[in-house]
Design a protein around this motif. Structure first.
Motif, short mmCIF file in Angstrom:
data_model
loop_
_atom_site.label_atom_id
_atom_site.label_comp_id
_atom_site.label_asym_id
_atom_site.label_seq_id
_atom_site.Cartn_x
_atom_site.Cartn_y
_atom_site.Cartn_z
N THR A 129 8.47 16.71 1.45
CA THR A 129 9.62 17.43 1.82
C THR A 129 10.00 17.48 3.29
OG1 THR A 129 7.88 18.99 2.43
CG2 THR A 129 8.37 19.06 0.34
N GLY A 130 9.29 16.82 4.22
CA GLY A 130 9.59 16.89 5.68
C GLY A 130 8.63 16.20 6.87
N ILE A 131 8.93 16.01 7.76
CA ILE A 131 8.11 15.63 8.70
C ILE A 131 6.69 16.49 8.94
CG2 ILE A 131 8.91 16.60 10.95
CD1 ILE A 131 7.47 13.18 10.81
N ALA A 132 6.73 17.57 8.54
CA ALA A 132 5.33 18.44 8.68
C ALA A 132 4.57 18.22 7.31
CB ALA A 132 5.73 19.76 8.95
N ASP A 133 5.36 17.66 6.22
CA ASP A 133 4.38 17.54 4.89
C ASP A 133 3.19 16.37 5.06
OD1 ASP A 133 3.55 17.25 2.49
OD2 ASP A 133 5.41 16.71 1.72
N ILE A 134 1.91 16.57 5.11
CA ILE A 134 0.94 15.52 5.39
C ILE A 134 1.42 14.50 4.30
CG2 ILE A 134 -0.56 16.74 4.04
CD1 ILE A 134 -1.75 14.72 6.91
N ALA A 135 2.06 14.74 3.13
CA ALA A 135 2.38 13.57 2.28
C ALA A 135 3.25 12.47 2.68
CB ALA A 135 2.82 14.32 0.82
N GLY A 136 3.81 12.62 3.88
CA GLY A 136 4.57 11.67 4.44
C GLY A 136 3.74 10.75 5.41
N LEU A 137 2.56 11.01 5.60
CA LEU A 137 1.63 10.06 6.11
C LEU A 137 1.65 8.39 5.91
CD1 LEU A 137 -0.64 9.94 8.51
CD2 LEU A 137 -2.44 10.41 6.88
N PRO A 138 1.66 8.34 4.48
CA PRO A 138 1.74 6.80 4.19
C PRO A 138 3.09 6.12 4.61
CG PRO A 138 0.80 8.10 2.24
CD PRO A 138 1.44 8.91 3.36
N LEU A 139 4.14 6.87 4.60
CA LEU A 139 5.49 6.44 5.00
C LEU A 139 5.44 6.25 6.46
CD1 LEU A 139 8.50 5.78 4.27
CD2 LEU A 139 9.22 8.41 4.59
N LEU A 140 4.98 7.13 7.17
CA LEU A 140 4.81 6.93 8.70
C LEU A 140 3.90 5.57 8.83
CD1 LEU A 140 3.98 10.48 10.04
CD2 LEU A 140 6.02 9.28 10.37
N ALA A 141 2.94 5.48 8.03
CA ALA A 141 2.08 4.25 8.40
C ALA A 141 3.03 2.91 8.17
CB ALA A 141 0.74 4.07 7.29
N VAL A 142 3.82 3.06 6.99
CA VAL A 142 4.81 1.89 6.87
C VAL A 142 5.79 1.74 7.84
CG1 VAL A 142 6.57 1.09 5.20
CG2 VAL A 142 4.46 2.00 4.18
N ILE A 143 6.34 2.70 8.30
CA ILE A 143 7.35 2.54 9.41
C ILE A 143 6.91 2.12 10.74
CG2 ILE A 143 9.24 3.75 10.90
CD1 ILE A 143 9.23 5.89 8.58
N PHE A 144 5.62 2.43 11.06
CA PHE A 144 4.80 2.16 12.42
C PHE A 144 4.77 0.59 12.11
CE2 PHE A 144 4.14 6.53 13.93
CZ PHE A 144 4.44 6.17 15.58
N SER A 145 4.10 0.34 11.13
CA SER A 145 3.74 -1.14 10.86
C SER A 145 4.81 -2.07 11.09
CB SER A 145 3.11 -1.51 9.20
OG SER A 145 1.97 -0.71 9.19
N VAL A 146 6.16 -1.78 10.10
CA VAL A 146 7.21 -2.54 10.39
C VAL A 146 7.72 -2.58 11.74
CG1 VAL A 146 9.76 -2.48 9.94
CG2 VAL A 146 8.27 -1.84 8.12
N LEU A 191 1.14 -1.08 -0.13
CA LEU A 191 -0.01 0.01 0.04
C LEU A 191 0.84 1.29 0.02
CD1 LEU A 191 -3.01 -0.49 2.51
CD2 LEU A 191 -2.99 -0.58 -0.03
N GLY A 192 2.36 1.18 0.83
CA GLY A 192 2.98 2.24 0.83
C GLY A 192 3.48 2.56 -0.74
N PHE A 193 3.72 1.41 -1.19
CA PHE A 193 4.42 1.87 -2.73
C PHE A 193 3.12 2.42 -3.46
CE2 PHE A 193 5.10 0.07 -6.68
CZ PHE A 193 6.34 0.36 -7.35
N VAL A 194 2.04 1.96 -3.53
CA VAL A 194 0.99 2.45 -4.08
C VAL A 194 0.73 3.87 -3.90
CG1 VAL A 194 -1.67 2.37 -4.90
CG2 VAL A 194 -0.27 0.04 -4.42
N LEU A 200 3.15 5.21 -7.15
CA LEU A 200 2.51 5.33 -8.10
C LEU A 200 1.27 6.74 -8.20
CD1 LEU A 200 1.06 1.61 -8.22
CD2 LEU A 200 3.16 2.46 -9.14
N GLY A 201 1.60 7.49 -7.25
CA GLY A 201 1.08 8.74 -7.51
C GLY A 201 -0.08 8.96 -6.81
N LEU A 202 -0.49 8.06 -6.04
CA LEU A 202 -2.00 8.59 -5.37
C LEU A 202 -1.79 9.38 -4.34
CD1 LEU A 202 -4.52 7.20 -5.61
CD2 LEU A 202 -3.89 5.43 -3.76
N SER A 203 -0.45 9.35 -3.72
CA SER A 203 -0.37 10.67 -2.52
C SER A 203 -0.36 12.03 -3.09
CB SER A 203 0.88 10.23 -1.86
OG SER A 203 1.48 11.48 -0.90
#
Ligand SMILES: [Zn+2]
Length: 418
Positions: A322-339, A74-77, A81-84
Motif C-alpha cells: 500500500t505504501g512505504i509504511a507498509d511492512i509488506a514493502g520490505l521485500p521490494l526495498l531489499a530488491v531495490i537496495f540490492s540492485v 527471491l523478491g518475485f517469490v 507468489l503470495g509469501l509476503s
C-alpha cells in the motif's frame, strides 16, 4: 607555514644525506631496481598457483551477479507468489503495529535464509573447500551460519521496528531519517562488535607472550596506540587465511591479528602487517569509513525512495503493497537496495581501497619492512588475484592487488632503505 618550513628542512636533510650516502654506498643505491625486484616477487607464484588464484577471485565477480539475480528471484517469490501476503496475515494476528512489523521482519529473514541456503552452501562452503581455503566441517559451517542468522534476527529485528516507526512518523522525508538511523545503528554495531559480536565466532585474547610481542608493542607505543588494544584470535578454526583487522568504535577500538599470521609469517612480515593495521587505527579509518558510508547511504536512500514510490504507484496492487509504511514493502526495498549496491560496488570498493592504500603507506613507514610487506602480499594471492587489469582493480578490488602492493613496497625500499 611552519609545517612547510619543517617539511622543506626534512626534505633538504634527506637529499643531503642521500647524496652523502651515495658516495659511500653507491653500489647498493644504484643497483637496486624496484621494477626488477617486483617481478622477482611476482615470479614466486607458479603458473598453476596463479591460475588457481585468478579462477577463485574471478569466480567472485560472477557471484556478485548471481547473488543479485538470486535476490531478484527471491523478491518475485515473496511478492508475486503470495509469501509476503501469507506472512502479513500471520503478523496481523497481533494488534500492535510494532509487533506486527517485528513478526513480519523475522519471518522474512528466516524464509530468505532458508530460500538462499543452496547459494550460501555453494558460496560459503563448497567453493571454499574446492579451492582449499576452508578448515571447517559442514556441521561447523552450519552452526556458524545459524549463529549469524540469530544475530541478524536480533539486530535486524530491532532496526526494522525502529525504521518503520520513523517511516510512520516522518512521512515523505522518511529516507532522510532512515539514513540517520542506519548510520547510528552501524556505529552502535561497530561499538559493540569487539566485545559482544566477534567473540561469538572466535576467541580473542591479548597477544601471546613471545619475542614478536615486544616488537609489535614497541611499534604500537611509537604510534600512540595503547598496548592493551592489540589482540590475537583463532581464525585457524575457519581457514588458513592470513589476516588482521581494526575493529570497534570509540573506546572499543582495537587491533586484532589472527593466529595464521603468527604461525605462517616471519617477524618482518608480521611487523609489516601490523604497521598496516596501525595505520587504520591512527588515521581513524573506522570513523571515516562510517562517514563515507553515510554519504553513500544518503544518496542510496534518496534513490530507493524514488524507485519504491514509482514502482508502488504503478504496480502496488499487483505486489500487495500500500505504501512505504507498509511492512509488506520490505521485500521490494531489499530488491531495490540490492540492485543499487550492485551498481555502487565499484564506488564502495574504491572508498575502501583508498583507505587500504593509505594504511599500506603508513605501514611501510612505521614497520620499515618493505620485503616483509611484499612477501606477505604474495601470500595473500591465495585468495586475491595478484595481477589484475587497471579497471578490473578499480571495479572489483577492495584492497590493492598484490602487484600494486609489491611494487609500492619496492619503490619505497629503493628510496628509503639505503
Ligand atoms: Zn587494511
Amino acid at each position: 607555514m611552519k609545517k612547510i618550513l619543517l617539511l622543506s628542512a626534512i626534505i633538504f636533510i634527506c637529499i643531503f644525506s642521500a647524496l652523502h650516502a651515495q658516495g659511500t654506498d653507491s653500489v647498493t643505491a644504484t643497483s637496486f631496481d624496484p621494477a626488477a625486484a617486483t617481478q622477482k616477487y611476482l615470479d614466486i607464484l607458479s603458473p598453476a598457483q596463479k591460475a588457481k588464484s585468478d579462477a577463485y577471485f574471478e569466480g567472485g565477480y560472477w557471484l556478485i551477479l548471481w547473488n543479485l539475480l538470486y535476490t531478484l528471484a527471491l523478491g518475485f517469490v515473496f511478492l508475486r507468489l503470495g509469501l509476503s501476503k501469507w506472512m502479513k496475515k500471520i503478523a496481523q494476528k497481533v494488534n500492535n503495529i510494532n509487533l506486527q512489523n517485528l513478526i513480519y521482519g523475522l519471518l522474512y529473514l528466516l524464509l530468505a535464509w532458508i530460500l538462499s541456503f543452496p547459494i550460501s552452501v555453494y558460496e560459503g562452503f563448497c567453493r571454499e573447500h574446492q579451492y582449499g581455503l576452508s578448515n571447517m566441517t559442514f556441521t561447523g559451517w552450519l552452526v556458524e551460519s545459524l549463529e549469524q542468522l540469530g544475530l541478524t534476527a536480533i539486530l535486524g529485528g530491532v532496526l526494522l521496528v525502529v525504521l518503520y516507526f520513523a517511516i510512520r512518523r516522518t512521512g515523505k522525508r522518511w529516507w532522510i531519517w532512515g539514513t540517520a538511523i542506519v548510520i547510528a545503528f552501524t556505529a552502535f554495531t561497530a561499538f559493540i562488535a569487539p566485545v559482544f559480536l566477534m567473540p561469538i565466532f572466535n576467541q580473542y585474547k591479548p597477544l601471546e607472550e613471545g619475542p614478536i610481542k615486544a616488537q609489535i608493542l614497541s611499534m604500537a607505543r611509537a604510534n600512540n596506540i595503547p598496548a592493551d588494544n592489540v589482540y590475537e584470535f583463532d581464525a585457524s578454526k575457519q581457514s588458513n587465511r592470513i589476516s588482521a583487522n581494526v575493529s570497534g568504535f570509540a573506546n572499543t577500538t582495537r587491533i586484532s591479528l589472527n593466529d595464521n599470521l603468527l604461525k605462517r609469517c616471519t617477524p618482518a612480515e608480521i611487523k609489516s602487517v601490523m604497521g598496516h593495521e596501525m595505520g587504520h587505527y591512527v588515521m581513524n579509518h573506522v570513523y571515516k569509513g562510517i562517514l563515507e558510508m553515510g554519504v553513500l547511504m544518503f544518496l542510496s536512500f534518496a534513490l530507493v525512495n524514488w524507485a519504491f514510490n514509482t514502482i508502488v504507484a504503478r504496480w502496488g496492487d499487483k505486489l500487495s503493497i500500500t505504501g512505504i509504511a507498509d511492512i509488506a514493502g520490505l521485500p521490494l526495498l531489499a530488491v531495490i537496495f540490492s540492485v543499487l549496491s550492485f551498481f555502487t560496488t565499484p564506488i564502495s570498493n574504491s572508498l575502501t581501497r583508498t583507505q587500504e592504500i593509505e594504511a599500506d603507506m603508513f605501514g611501510l613507514n612505521a614497520a620499515r619492512e618493505p620485503d616483509g610487506f611484499a612477501a606477505v602480499s604474495m601470500k595473500l594471492s591465495e585468495y586475491r588475484k595478484i595481477n589484475p587489469g587497471h579497471w578490473e582493480e578499480i571495479i572489483f578490488f577492495d584492497h590493492p592487488s598484490g602487484r600494486v602492493r609489491v611494487s609500492t613496497a619496492m619503490k619505497w625500499k629503493a628510496e628509503n632503505l639505503k
